[in-house]
Design an enzyme around this catalytic site. Structure first.
Site, PDB file in Angstrom:
ATOM      1  CG  HIS A 170      -1.931   0.949   1.404  1.00 26.06           C
ATOM      2  ND1 HIS A 170      -1.690   2.307   1.444  1.00 26.06           N
ATOM      3  CD2 HIS A 170      -3.269   0.811   1.557  1.00 26.06           C
ATOM      4  CE1 HIS A 170      -2.831   2.950   1.605  1.00 26.06           C
ATOM      5  NE2 HIS A 170      -3.807   2.068   1.666  1.00 26.06           N
ATOM      6  CD  GLU A 273      -3.385   1.338  -1.831  1.00 22.47           C
ATOM      7  OE1 GLU A 273      -4.000   0.316  -1.443  1.00 22.47           O
ATOM      8  OE2 GLU A 273      -3.805   2.498  -1.663  1.00 22.47           O
TER       9      GLU A 273
HETATM   10  O1  TA6 Z   1      -6.118   1.725  -0.204  1.00 24.42           O
HETATM   11  C1  TA6 Z   1      -7.028   2.783  -0.003  1.00 24.42           C
HETATM   12  C2  TA6 Z   1      -7.690   2.598   1.350  1.00 24.42           C
HETATM   13  O2  TA6 Z   1      -8.370   1.363   1.405  1.00 24.42           O
HETATM   14  C3  TA6 Z   1      -8.621   3.792   1.595  1.00 24.42           C
HETATM   15  O3  TA6 Z   1      -9.982   3.417   1.507  1.00 24.42           O
HETATM   16  C4  TA6 Z   1      -8.218   4.264   2.992  1.00 24.42           C
HETATM   17  O4  TA6 Z   1      -8.927   3.552   3.976  1.00 24.42           O
HETATM   18  C5  TA6 Z   1      -6.722   3.904   2.968  1.00 24.42           C
HETATM   19  O5  TA6 Z   1      -6.709   2.603   2.386  1.00 24.42           O
HETATM   20  C6  TA6 Z   1      -5.999   4.019   4.279  1.00 24.42           C
HETATM   21  O6  TA6 Z   1      -6.454   3.040   5.156  1.00 24.42           O
HETATM   22  P1  TA6 Z   1      -5.830   3.058   6.667  1.00 24.42           P
HETATM   23  O7  TA6 Z   1      -6.421   1.844   7.310  1.00 24.42           O
HETATM   24  O8  TA6 Z   1      -4.342   2.993   6.523  1.00 24.42           O
HETATM   25  O9  TA6 Z   1      -6.255   4.378   7.248  1.00 24.42           O
END
Ligand code: TA6
Length: 301
Positions: A170, A273
């Site tokens: 991510h 990601e």
């Molecule tokens: O990858 C995008 C995502 O799923 C968004 O929806 C947002 O939730 C982001 O990840 C960050 O998630 P986190 O749990 O690190 O705050």
């Protein structure tokens, strides 16, 4: 001997790879070689920075990122495993799985011919959320630091029955201004729009940003390129073993809600990601393994 001595003795490599403890007691690995530098938090095997010697910083880390036990770090390259997003049936389980806040062990390190530095981690499943993942599994993660940053996440099903995972590296990338960049490589791909009730849409042309973007591109295996004219660079993301690509920028409101994005941090970051998510979840047979590999490189534009 303290943890740092136990780590630096077998796995430290002179000034090239050094383990140290932060004031809050977290272990951080610093890598410096003739091609690039990087920092990695041992918790979550979480890469926090990467900078090739002839380029500006490539990985974004929030000015308000916290390095604390069991807390995810805002920015860098969190490992989402063994599920991406919310757990399918258990709302109380952590979003994006437990790997990114879990204990990982260092199992190997090396200074490689050609001037890159490699470190290999193994997820200490026994210490972690076995209640959330009662499946016999071995997870290893290799990071190779050089002009190119390479990662490999290997899930080995050591149990007697098939398992299904979803996962992502991510990664938060530094950009000059998210309103002035574009992303190629997803033209024609179908995506689930998390900003609009997961509606399925199709990408036309490059991805650009004028508000919150949160999309899971399904069956997207091509290289992605972040074009950043203001920094006169493009960042290439190439991968294998990943059929989904997630593109995310929280924009203003979501950033304020999150509280750890910094004042206007959203302007200087974009997440691309490399994942296996939604319809692209992976089923691994008993005894089988799945490898997700990703390479990042910076090209002058
Ligand atoms: O990858 C995008 C995502 O799923 C968004 O929806 C947002 O939730 C982001 O990840 C960050 O998630 P986190 O749990 O690190 O705050």
């Amino acid at each position: 001997m303290n943890n740092i001595t136990n780590l630096n003795n077998p796995f430290g490599i002179g000034k090239q790879l050094v383990f140290a403890t932060t004031p809050s007691g977290q272990t951080v690995i610093t890598i410096n070689n003739q091609q690039a530098s990087a920092t990695i938090a041992l918790q979550g095997a979480h890469l926090m920075s990467w900078q090739p010697v002839d380029a500006e910083a490539v990985i974004w880390l929030s000015a308000d990122a916290k390095l604390a036990p069991g807390k995810s770090i805002r920015g860098g390259m969190p490992i989402c495993w063994p599920w991406f997003g919310a757990h399918a049936t258990e709302p109380a389980f952590p979003a994006h799985g437990f790997a990114r806040t879990a204990d990982w062990d260092v199992i190997a390190s090396a200074s490689l011919p050609g001037g890159t530095t490699e470190i290999i981690f193994e997820l200490a499943l026994a210490n972690n959320a076995l209640t959330q993942w009662p499946n016999p599994t071995s997870v290893r993660y290799r990071i190779t630091v050089g002009k190119t940053l390479s990662m490999e996440l290997i899930t080995h099903n050591t149990g007697p029955t098939a398992i299904t995972i979803s996962e992502a590296l991510h990664t938060y990338f530094t950009v000059s201004d998210v309103r002035k960049i574009s992303i190629d490589g997803l033209d024609g791909c179908h995506y689930l729009d998390k900003v609009d009730e997961m509606k399925e849409r199709q990408q036309s042309g490059a991805v650009t940003f004028a508000g919150e973007v949160d999309r899971i591109y399904i069956d997207s295996e091509d290289d992605c390129i972040i074009h950043d004219p203001a920094l006169s660079r493009q960042i290439r993301i190439s991968k294998t073993g990943s059929r989904s690509t997630v593109v995310w920028n929280p924009w203003i409101e979501k950033s304020i809600q999150m509280g750890d994005m910094g004042e206007v941090g959203y302007l200087n970051m974009v997440c691309i990601e490399s994942a296996n998510a939604a319809d692209n979840s992976i089923t691994i047979p008993a005894g089988g393994e799945h490898r997700l590999t990703v390479n990042y490189s910076v090209e002058r534009a």
